[in-house]
Write an enzyme that holds these catalytic residues in place. Structure first.
Site, short mmCIF file in Angstrom:
data_model
loop_
_atom_site.label_atom_id
_atom_site.label_comp_id
_atom_site.label_asym_id
_atom_site.label_seq_id
_atom_site.Cartn_x
_atom_site.Cartn_y
_atom_site.Cartn_z
N HIS A 72 10.65 -27.05 4.60
CA HIS A 72 11.37 -26.74 3.36
C HIS A 72 12.26 -25.51 3.51
O HIS A 72 12.64 -24.91 2.51
CB HIS A 72 10.37 -26.55 2.22
CG HIS A 72 9.54 -27.77 1.97
ND1 HIS A 72 10.05 -28.90 1.38
CD2 HIS A 72 8.25 -28.06 2.31
CE1 HIS A 72 9.10 -29.83 1.34
NE2 HIS A 72 8.00 -29.33 1.89
N CYS A 81 -2.66 11.19 4.66
CA CYS A 81 -2.69 12.24 5.67
C CYS A 81 -4.14 12.58 5.95
O CYS A 81 -5.04 12.13 5.27
CB CYS A 81 -1.96 13.46 5.15
SG CYS A 81 -0.41 13.08 4.34
N ASN A 86 -3.33 15.96 0.45
CA ASN A 86 -3.20 14.53 0.68
C ASN A 86 -3.05 13.91 -0.71
O ASN A 86 -3.83 14.23 -1.60
CB ASN A 86 -4.49 14.06 1.36
CG ASN A 86 -4.44 12.62 1.75
OD1 ASN A 86 -3.42 11.97 1.61
ND2 ASN A 86 -5.56 12.11 2.24
N GLY A 87 -2.04 13.05 -0.92
CA GLY A 87 -1.83 12.46 -2.24
C GLY A 87 -0.37 12.68 -2.66
O GLY A 87 0.46 13.04 -1.83
N LYS A 111 -3.19 4.47 8.53
CA LYS A 111 -4.39 3.64 8.48
C LYS A 111 -4.88 3.44 7.05
O LYS A 111 -5.35 2.38 6.68
CB LYS A 111 -5.47 4.31 9.32
CG LYS A 111 -6.74 3.51 9.43
CD LYS A 111 -6.54 2.30 10.28
CE LYS A 111 -7.74 1.40 10.33
NZ LYS A 111 -7.34 0.04 10.74
N TRP A 150 1.51 12.08 7.00
CA TRP A 150 2.26 10.84 6.89
C TRP A 150 3.23 11.09 5.74
O TRP A 150 2.83 11.17 4.59
CB TRP A 150 1.32 9.67 6.57
CG TRP A 150 1.99 8.34 6.57
CD1 TRP A 150 2.22 7.52 7.63
CD2 TRP A 150 2.51 7.65 5.42
NE1 TRP A 150 2.85 6.38 7.23
CE2 TRP A 150 3.04 6.42 5.88
CE3 TRP A 150 2.60 7.95 4.06
CZ2 TRP A 150 3.64 5.50 5.03
CZ3 TRP A 150 3.20 7.01 3.21
CH2 TRP A 150 3.70 5.81 3.69
N ARG A 193 -4.68 8.43 10.54
CA ARG A 193 -4.29 8.39 9.12
C ARG A 193 -2.83 8.74 8.91
O ARG A 193 -2.27 8.49 7.84
CB ARG A 193 -5.14 9.39 8.34
CG ARG A 193 -6.59 9.05 8.28
CD ARG A 193 -7.32 10.12 7.51
NE ARG A 193 -6.99 10.08 6.10
CZ ARG A 193 -7.75 9.54 5.17
NH1 ARG A 193 -8.88 8.99 5.49
NH2 ARG A 193 -7.38 9.55 3.92
N GLU A 231 3.86 -5.51 13.13
CA GLU A 231 3.52 -4.09 12.92
C GLU A 231 3.33 -3.31 14.20
O GLU A 231 3.62 -2.13 14.24
CB GLU A 231 2.34 -3.92 11.97
CG GLU A 231 1.01 -4.36 12.50
CD GLU A 231 -0.10 -4.19 11.47
OE1 GLU A 231 -0.03 -3.28 10.65
OE2 GLU A 231 -1.04 -4.99 11.52
N GLU A 268 -1.63 -13.56 9.45
CA GLU A 268 -2.19 -12.38 10.09
C GLU A 268 -1.61 -12.21 11.50
O GLU A 268 -1.31 -11.09 11.93
CB GLU A 268 -3.72 -12.48 10.10
CG GLU A 268 -4.45 -11.34 10.76
CD GLU A 268 -4.19 -9.96 10.16
OE1 GLU A 268 -3.56 -9.86 9.11
OE2 GLU A 268 -4.59 -8.97 10.80
N LYS A 274 0.38 -8.89 12.66
CA LYS A 274 -0.03 -8.07 13.81
C LYS A 274 1.16 -7.88 14.74
O LYS A 274 1.40 -6.78 15.22
CB LYS A 274 -1.17 -8.73 14.60
CG LYS A 274 -2.53 -8.64 13.99
CD LYS A 274 -3.17 -7.28 14.04
CE LYS A 274 -2.95 -6.49 12.79
NZ LYS A 274 -3.73 -6.77 11.62
C1 F6R Z 1 -2.58 -4.21 8.93
C2 F6R Z 1 -3.30 -3.26 8.12
C3 F6R Z 1 -2.94 -3.12 6.69
C4 F6R Z 1 -4.21 -2.95 5.87
C5 F6R Z 1 -3.85 -2.62 4.41
C6 F6R Z 1 -5.08 -2.52 3.53
O1 F6R Z 1 -3.06 -4.23 10.23
O2 F6R Z 1 -4.17 -2.59 8.60
O3 F6R Z 1 -2.19 -4.19 6.24
O4 F6R Z 1 -4.96 -4.11 5.94
O5 F6R Z 1 -3.16 -1.40 4.38
O6 F6R Z 1 -5.95 -1.57 4.01
P1 F6R Z 1 -7.47 -1.54 3.58
O7 F6R Z 1 -8.11 -2.75 4.14
O8 F6R Z 1 -8.01 -0.27 4.16
O9 F6R Z 1 -7.50 -1.54 2.09
#
Ligand code: F6R
Length: 595
Positions: A491, A2, A100-101, A590, A74, A27, A475, A468, A472
């Site tokens: 396989h 958060c 937050n936590g 994030k 969040w 966040r 998500e 990746e 993308k």
């Molecule tokens: C996907 C994404 C997440 C982060 C993951 C790790 O687009 O952003 O999969 O890569 O949560 O986050 P960081 O890099 O901040 O440790």
């Protein structure tokens, strides 16, 4: 996960808090709220939904006061409702708290507080904190916060107001980031610098166990033993323009790090002298999500350039496994935010097992950056969109620099180093060229926007790019997508292929290109719809694939930096065409500061 922001000073708090929340919304964004202290005591507004809705509510019913705290949530415990939104209050209505936590012993505390006669009105773990503070002994708010936190198991970054002590904010940190923004006659507290950088560039990062007291005239930081400490004041080296949508992605400032003549790199913060490079026998990369995908590319880079065996671990798995860590293991934690709880704990686990730990991190001053023995900052600028994009490409470049640095100290010759440095130097222009494919990618997105599934395949250094690309897409557009090593497809996943299945091949001209072409034939033979990301000037796929997206030519090891760009754009355009909220996809946050 958060976002927290607080303000005390001469100005009206509510507009400053709202602006800070808007900066933090990446966040977490399922509910928002704020509390302000004024002549009438504490006043709180909160609701389920976005910060903009809170802004509308405040426009209708303004809140006056020059000291306040705010939160964007969040959800972890309890649904995203107005009732569960922060700030939370005590029974007497004299305290307001944002957190937050995760409070791990919330159930025990809840039962204890109910027996003591407290009225708990939300489903959150956070609410227990404010009731504990209500009952805690002490003459000042900070003493009561300290006493209450003795009973807490879990993680917190928090800020509290008390109607009994107007003009004061108390903040505390354990496991979730908190920083103070030091202004002139005004002070700020926040979970990250983006919330305060419009007002001050001077920040103080709290350490675990710290409690801070902020008033208009200054701040005090008390350590775990309640001793006052003089923390370092750091300068934030980016500005608010970097947070605006118009602020263009930086490309990592390569040039200061590349040594053309020597065929080497300068990595000031790595703290890894040549003799230590020679002693590294094994590298373990620890990361989550997109950063983990970057780690998989990093394995190829480091093994090829430096000849060191590399393992890439999901941080969340590694931390709970009795991983065998032979002497000479170097751990590398990769994290955009530098706050991911699993990555941070994995780093601590690796250190406890005797490894030296490096961090590859974007957010300057973040916990992972501060706990690592050395590392490489990405300097990619703040990444606001929840889905990681420019951080990923910058991570790939940082890993190349690490591979080259280690390689040059372990026998890679200067000529090979110079060739790679030359290619790295050219990369920013090539990235700019790759980005010009936007229109073409959008046309492709129009064709495939309504496909319910997609398969992404690649080999070698481009296999992680397939992972990746799939991540993308899923998500941000909520389309189910799988990434696979192209040859593994036969396989199992090959059973999924029919004329409705888009299959995206990451197939630049590289040493495994002809192998990938064979895998394309296998898909073609089963009627799949082929899309290839390949290299400019490569005509070998004509007649085989349905659509081609081309990226400029670079060294094979660097191709992921370019091949991922059309995939990021494709996910973006498909999501936009499906009407999804691209920057704030549902359920995500994030910075994942809970395990
Ligand atoms: C996907 C994404 C997440 C982060 C993951 C790790 O687009 O952003 O999969 O890569 O949560 O986050 P960081 O890099 O901040 O440790």
């Amino acid at each position: 996960m958060c976002g927290i922001v607080g303000y005390v000073g001469p100005r009206e708090a509510a507009p400053i808090l709202l602006q800070g929340l808007a900066r933090l919304e990446y966040r977490g964004y399922d509910s928002a709220g704020l509390a302000v202290l004024n002549g009438h005591g504490l006043e709180t507004r909160k609701l389920a939904g976005r910060v903009a809705a809170l802004g509308d509510a405040l426009a209708r019913e303004p809140l006056a006061g020059a000291c306040g705290i705010a939160h964007t949530r969040w959800a972890t415990h309890g649904a995203p409702t107005a009732r569960n939104a922060h700030p939370h209050g005590d029974c007497a209505g004299t305290l307001a708290l944002v957190h937050n936590g995760i409070i791990e012993n919330a159930d025990v505390l809840r039962a204890y507080l109910a027996r003591a006669g407290h009225q708990l009105v939300t489903d959150t773990d956070t609410e227990t904190l404010v009731h504990l503070i209500e009952d805690a002994p002490g003459d000042t708010l900070e003493e009561r916060v300290r006493a209450a936190l003795q009973h807490v198991v879990g993680t917190y970054g928090l800020a509290v107001l008390s109607a009994g002590e107007p003009g004061k904010i108390v903040a505390a940190r354990r496991g979730s980031p908190v920083l103070l923004g030091v202004g002139d006659g005004e002070q700020f507290v926040a979970s990250d610098a983006s919330a305060v950088v419009a007002h001050t560039r001077s920040v103080v990062y709290l350490e675990d166990g710290d409690i801070a007291v902020l008033t208009r005239d200054g701040y005090r930081v008390l350590d775990e033993q309640a001793r006052e400490r003089q923390p370092q004041v750091d300068a934030v080296d980016w500005d608010v323009g970097d947070l605006e949508l118009g602020g263009f992605a930086h490309f990592m400032p390569l040039r200061g790090r590349l040594l053309q003549e020597e065929g080497d790199v300068r990595l000031g913060g790595l703290n890894l002298p040549a003799d230590q490079c020679g002693r590294v026998r094994r590298i373990v990369i620890l990361a989550c999500g997109t950063s983990w995908h970057a780690g998989l590319v990093g394995r190829h880079l480091i093994e090829e350039l430096a000849g060191i065996p590399v393992e890439v671990e999901y941080a969340s798995e590694y931390r709970y496994r009795r991983a065998v860590q032979p002497p000479g293991t170097l751990a590398v934690a990769i994290s955009q935010s530098g706050e991911t709880a699993d990555t941070l704990e994995a780093l601590r686990t690796a250190r406890a097992a005797g490894s030296r730990v490096l961090g590859i991190v974007n957010v300057v001053g973040s916990t992972i950056a501060r706990e690592a023995d050395g590392g490489i900052y990405l300097h990619a600028g703040p990444e606001i969109g929840v889905a990681s994009t420019k951080a990923f490409t910058s991570q790939l470049v940082a890993l190349t620099l690490l591979g080259l640095y280690l390689g040059r100290r372990r026998g890679l010759d200067a000529a090979a180093g110079r060739a790679l440095v030359e290619q790295l130097d050219a990369l920013p222009d090539l990235v700019a060229q790759a980005l010009t494919a936007e229109e073409e990618v959008d046309e492709l997105a129009a064709r495939f926007a309504h496909a319910p599934n997609a398969l992404y395949l690649g080999r070698g250094v481009n296999y992680p790019v397939a992972l990746e690309g799939a991540l993308k897409l899923k998500e941000i557009s909520y389309v189910h997508a799988e990434g696979y090593p192209a040859a593994e497809m036969k396989h199992g996943p090959i059973a999924l292929i029919d004329e409705n299945m888009p299959v995206v091949f990451v197939a630049p001209r590289d040493p495994v290109f002809s192998k990938v072409v064979s895998n394309m034939q296998e898909v073609k033979a089963r009627g799949g719809r082929l899309i290839a990301v390949t290299t400019q000037g490569n005509d070998d796929l004509r007649g085989l694939v349905d659509h081609e997206l081309r990226v400029p030519v670079t060294a094979p090891l660097l191709t992921p930096v370019l091949t991922v760009i059309p995939l990021q754009l494709l996910a973006y355009h498909i999501a936009a065409r499906r009407g999804c909220d691209v920057d704030r996809p549902r359920n995500l946050a994030k910075s994942v500061t809970v395990e």
